[in-house]
Each structure stands twice: as C-alpha cells, then as structure tokens.
Design an enzyme around this catalytic site. Structure first.
Site, short mmCIF file in Angstrom:
data_model
loop_
_atom_site.label_atom_id
_atom_site.label_comp_id
_atom_site.label_asym_id
_atom_site.label_seq_id
_atom_site.Cartn_x
_atom_site.Cartn_y
_atom_site.Cartn_z
N ARG A 123 17.28 -60.41 78.04
CA ARG A 123 17.90 -59.55 77.03
C ARG A 123 17.87 -58.08 77.44
NH1 ARG A 123 17.44 -59.86 70.40
NH2 ARG A 123 18.72 -58.02 70.03
N GLU A 182 30.02 -50.32 74.45
CA GLU A 182 29.10 -51.48 74.36
C GLU A 182 29.84 -52.78 74.69
OE1 GLU A 182 25.95 -50.94 74.09
OE2 GLU A 182 25.60 -49.17 72.84
N GLU A 242 13.34 -60.38 73.94
CA GLU A 242 13.44 -59.52 75.13
C GLU A 242 12.23 -59.61 76.04
OE1 GLU A 242 15.58 -55.80 74.48
OE2 GLU A 242 14.42 -54.89 76.06
N ARG A 254 6.61 -59.13 52.73
CA ARG A 254 6.40 -59.82 54.03
C ARG A 254 7.64 -60.51 54.57
NH1 ARG A 254 1.14 -61.37 51.98
NH2 ARG A 254 -0.33 -59.81 52.72
N HIS A 305 21.76 -47.79 79.47
CA HIS A 305 20.91 -47.14 78.47
C HIS A 305 19.77 -46.33 79.10
CE1 HIS A 305 23.21 -49.78 75.96
NE2 HIS A 305 22.60 -49.39 74.87
N LYS A 334 17.42 -57.23 66.13
CA LYS A 334 16.56 -56.05 66.36
C LYS A 334 16.73 -55.14 65.16
CE LYS A 334 16.23 -55.53 71.39
NZ LYS A 334 16.62 -54.70 72.54
N ASN A 393 20.56 -53.50 78.10
CA ASN A 393 20.29 -52.06 78.16
C ASN A 393 20.95 -51.41 79.37
OD1 ASN A 393 18.54 -51.67 75.84
ND2 ASN A 393 17.17 -53.05 76.91
N LYS A 436 26.71 -61.66 73.64
CA LYS A 436 25.40 -61.23 73.15
C LYS A 436 24.64 -62.41 72.52
CE LYS A 436 22.59 -57.98 70.75
NZ LYS A 436 22.37 -56.71 70.11
N HIS A 453 25.85 -42.19 70.87
CA HIS A 453 25.05 -43.10 71.71
C HIS A 453 25.94 -43.84 72.72
CE1 HIS A 453 22.10 -46.05 72.88
NE2 HIS A 453 22.90 -47.02 72.47
N HIS A 490 19.78 -42.79 77.75
CA HIS A 490 18.72 -42.25 76.89
C HIS A 490 18.26 -40.88 77.38
CE1 HIS A 490 17.60 -46.51 75.30
NE2 HIS A 490 18.47 -45.91 74.52
P1 NAD Z 1 26.28 -45.19 62.47
O1 NAD Z 1 25.71 -46.30 61.70
O2 NAD Z 1 25.63 -43.86 62.36
O3 NAD Z 1 27.82 -45.04 62.13
C1 NAD Z 1 28.56 -44.00 62.72
C2 NAD Z 1 29.32 -43.19 61.66
O4 NAD Z 1 30.44 -43.96 61.20
C3 NAD Z 1 28.51 -42.89 60.43
O5 NAD Z 1 28.84 -41.62 59.94
C4 NAD Z 1 28.98 -43.96 59.44
O6 NAD Z 1 28.80 -43.61 58.08
C5 NAD Z 1 30.44 -44.02 59.78
N1 NAD Z 1 31.13 -45.25 59.43
C6 NAD Z 1 30.63 -46.50 59.35
N2 NAD Z 1 31.62 -47.37 59.12
C7 NAD Z 1 32.75 -46.67 59.04
C8 NAD Z 1 34.10 -47.00 58.81
N3 NAD Z 1 34.49 -48.27 58.69
N4 NAD Z 1 35.02 -46.01 58.76
C9 NAD Z 1 34.64 -44.71 58.95
N5 NAD Z 1 33.39 -44.32 59.18
C10 NAD Z 1 32.44 -45.30 59.23
O7 NAD Z 1 26.31 -45.52 64.05
P2 NAD Z 1 26.66 -46.85 64.86
O8 NAD Z 1 27.27 -46.38 66.11
O9 NAD Z 1 27.35 -47.86 64.03
O10 NAD Z 1 25.22 -47.43 65.16
C11 NAD Z 1 24.26 -46.69 65.90
C12 NAD Z 1 22.90 -47.19 65.51
O11 NAD Z 1 22.81 -48.56 65.87
C13 NAD Z 1 21.78 -46.47 66.23
O12 NAD Z 1 20.79 -46.15 65.30
C14 NAD Z 1 21.27 -47.49 67.24
O13 NAD Z 1 19.90 -47.36 67.49
C15 NAD Z 1 21.58 -48.79 66.54
N6 NAD Z 1 21.77 -49.93 67.44
C16 NAD Z 1 21.08 -51.05 67.19
C17 NAD Z 1 21.24 -52.16 67.99
C18 NAD Z 1 20.49 -53.40 67.67
O14 NAD Z 1 20.54 -54.35 68.46
N7 NAD Z 1 19.84 -53.47 66.54
C19 NAD Z 1 22.15 -52.14 69.06
C20 NAD Z 1 22.87 -50.97 69.28
C21 NAD Z 1 22.67 -49.87 68.46
N1 GLY Z 2 21.35 -53.61 71.97
C1 GLY Z 2 20.49 -54.30 72.87
C2 GLY Z 2 19.88 -55.52 72.27
O1 GLY Z 2 20.19 -55.92 71.18
O2 GLY Z 2 19.06 -56.12 72.88
#
Ligand code: NAD
Ligand code: GLY
Length: 349
Positions: free
Chosen positions: A228, A176, A224, A112, A235, A134, A232, A214, A252, A239
């Site tokens: 917040r 971003e 949100e 939990r 986005h 998130k 997006n 942020k 992305h 999307h």
């Molecule tokens: P990712 O986590 O897939 O990383 C991208 C690639 O880079 C992967 O292959 C990873 O292994 C590699 N990598 C990571 N660190 C590295 C480094 N230092 N050197 C070399 N390679 C490295 O993608 P991302 O762009 O980091 O994140 C995208 C994800 O984040 C999506 O799933 C998206 O939904 C999520 N996201 C969440 C929020 C939130 O607020 N929670 C906001 C934006 C995006």
């Molecule tokens: N990436 C958008 C949010 O965190 O709200």
C-alpha cells in the site's frame, strides 16, 4: 500463570463502492451528515432528496485543511452526544477528503467505533481518500498524524458533484488518478494518455479504474505493511514541497504532481525508467495544467525534510520509485548522493 486471549479471528470489513448517480437510501437509525458550509450550500439539497432516516441531523464544520483538527472533531462529537447517538447510529461523510478523513476518524472513536458511509464530492476524494479506510486529522506536529484504519460501510461516488469543482481541485484529483495508473496499471495509463477527462463518460471510467486499482491494493495490504505504501508515489517529494511552501502555494495533488516528476527523475537516474516514459507522465500531468517544476533552494535542507515523512525512520527514507509504467519499487536503500544529484537538477530557475 498465564491467561491467553485468542484474537486471531478474522473480521470481514468488505464493502461496496458504487460509482453512479446516488441511489435513494433509507436508514432505520439515527444518521448525521457531516459536511461543510461550501458543500452544503452547493449539494445538500440534492443529498437530502435522496436520504431518509429515523432521525437525520446535519453537522457542519468549517471548510479547509486547517480545520481538520481536534477542535472540529470535538464539535462533531459534542453534537453526537447531544443528539444521543448510540452504537447503532451512522455517520455520513459528505465532502472532500478533509470531511471524509475526519468523519471516518470520529466514527472510529465514538463509543469505540460506529459505522460510517463516504459520499465524496471532490475528484481527489472520489478516487483516493474515500476508499481504503485511512481516517484521521492533523495536529501541530504534522498532517494525518492522529487517526485510525476504519473502513466505511459503503462508498457512493456520484460524479454529478464534480460539476461545481474548481479547475485546480479537479487537477489535484487527476494527479492521484495518474498516480494509480503509473504505479499499478500501464493500460490505464495509456487510456489516460488518449482520453479527455473533461468528458463525463471518460471521467466516470477513469474514476472506476482508479478506484478498482486502489481497492485491489487495499484488499492485499489494508494496513500498509508493504504494498500500500506504493500509493505514496510522488508523496515523499511532494510532502517536502508542501512543507517548504507552508502548505500555501500548492494543493496536495499539485505537490504530488511535482513529486511524481522528481520520483521519475530518480527512477531514470537508477535505470528503472526510460527518459521517454518520464516525459510521457509529465506531458499527461501538464495536459491538466498540473505543475511539474519546482525550484529547490537548498538540496541538503530538502533532503533532511524527507525524514519528517511518516514512512521514514531516524536513519532511512522510504522512496516509491516507478519501474517503467505500471510497476513500482518501494525502497529505503537509495544512496544519498544519488538523490542529491537528482535534486540538484531542480535547483535551476
Ligand atoms: P478538501 O476536502 O479540502 O476539498 C477541497 C475544497 O473543495 C474544499 O474547499 C471543499 O469544501 C471544496 N469542495 C468539496 N466538494 C466540492 C464540490 N463538489 N464543488 C465545489 N467545491 C467542493 O480536499 P480534498 O482534495 O478533497 O482532500 C484532501 C484531504 O484528503 C487531505 O486532508 C488529505 O490528507 C486527505 N487524503 C486522504 C486520503 C486517505 O486515504 N484517507 C488520501 C488522499 C488524501
Ligand atoms: N492515499 C494513500 C493510501 O490510501 O494509502
């Protein structure tokens, strides 16, 4: 007869985000570092030189968005149960946004809810995903449709990790950063226009400003309910582009870059942004080799796909439209004909 449960007590979910060389950390509890083979291969040695714990475990899940799913979540949970993690135990997310979101989600449901720390290693996760709580995973119905708001205990952003990041992943993070500046901070936008993010000091400053932006938004609207949603920006269109290209063509952040250009075109059509301001944003994105064009094959089908967006309802689409630089409007009241007219401009090769 009625029994009342008074639950209005506010909870302090505050935490600090450190943007600097990772400090040495000691934890008097069981700790699991959740990572993937790529990040572990590049940076786990460094991380382990900084962390000590009562018991320390490494759990790796396969790398990639396609593994941000129930199977990976189960794999992590299994390992936590096998090592008898308890409610005082801690998870550390060590990787990009995929690892961060999944680790956060597991920590929100394990017994939990237990604590977790974010140590993001991509630019995108350093400026966006690791901040704000998130968490989640994907399923066959779409991305991030399962999850929870669960804030980390702390975030450690060490720009040192970015030295190994591929150029396209770096660009995706820049998108971003631009998003934060256009929506909330004109001065920051102007700083970015005159800066080179390949310079380490400049990059650290940009990360700080993006994270501060942020953090301010999250502090005002953690779950949100309104403001917040502005994060997006780009986005809603992005999307659809990701969906139409089956998540194969663009990262992305790249789809978001094109989405911001489309949102800007909408803002210009609505008289909320000057053409010259839209051009400045496009120029900034292109400075980091981000894509800014996309050919829409069918505007009607593009429009219908907006309804799959989490912010849309059965009948309305929420658009995030910039008002010049540094301000933004969240609206679900834009005429379909106006949007279709804007989309029409993206149908030419
Ligand atoms: P990712 O986590 O897939 O990383 C991208 C690639 O880079 C992967 O292959 C990873 O292994 C590699 N990598 C990571 N660190 C590295 C480094 N230092 N050197 C070399 N390679 C490295 O993608 P991302 O762009 O980091 O994140 C995208 C994800 O984040 C999506 O799933 C998206 O939904 C999520 N996201 C969440 C929020 C939130 O607020 N929670 C906001 C934006 C995006
Ligand atoms: N990436 C958008 C949010 O965190 O709200």
């Amino acid at each position: 007869m009625q029994v009342h449960i008074p639950l209005k007590k506010s909870v302090d979910n505050s935490y600090d985000i450190t943007i600097d060389t990772l400090p040495s950390l000691h934890f008097d509890t069981k700790v699991a570092i959740i990572t993937n083979p790529k990040v572990a291969g590049l940076h786990l040695g460094y991380l382990l030189s900084k962390i000590t714990a009562k018991e320390l475990y490494i759990i790796t899940v396969p790398d990639g968005e396609e593994y941000k799913n129930q199977q990976s979540v189960d794999l992590i949970l299994e390992s936590l149960f096998n090592h008898r993690f308890n409610r005082k135990s801690l998870l550390i997310a060590f990787g990009g946004g995929v690892i961060g979101d999944m680790t956060g989600y597991v920590s929100s449901i394990y017994q939990r809810g237990i604590d977790f720390i974010q140590i993001p290693t991509t630019l995108l996760s350093q400026v966006d995903a690791s901040v704000g709580g998130k968490t989640g995973m994907n399923n066959k119905y779409g991305k991030n449709l399962i999850g929870a708001f669960h804030q980390p205990q702390a975030v450690y952003i060490d720009p040192h990790f970015l030295s190994t990041l591929p150029a396209r992943e770096f660009g995706a993070g820049v998108a971003e950063i631009v998003k934060m500046a256009v929506t909330f901070n004109k001065e920051f936008f102007e700083f970015l226009e005159n800066a080179d993010l390949h310079d380490k000091k400049v990059l650290q400053e940009a990360i700080k400003q993006a994270v501060q932006t942020k953090a301010d938004v999250v502090a005002k609207d953690e779950k949100e309910h309104g403001l917040r949603a502005a994060l997006n920006y780009g986005h809603t269109f992005g999307h659809v582009i990701e969906n139409e290209t089956q998540y194969k063509t663009y990262l992305h952040g790249e789809a978001v870059a094109i989405g911001m250009v489309m949102a800007n075109a909408t803002a210009v059509a609505m008289g909320l942004m000057q053409e010259a301001e839209a051009l400045r944003i496009k120029t900034l994105l292109e400075k980091y080799d981000l894509p800014t064009t996309y050919v829409i094959e069918n505007t009607q089908s593009f429009y219908q796909t907006f309804f799959l967006d989490k912010k849309s309802s059965d009948t309305t689409i929420t658009f995030i439209i910039p008002k010049g630089l540094g301000d933004v409007e969240i609206t679900d009241n834009i005429d379909e004909t106006l949007i279709l007219k804007v989309l029409e401009r993206f149908t030419k090769r």
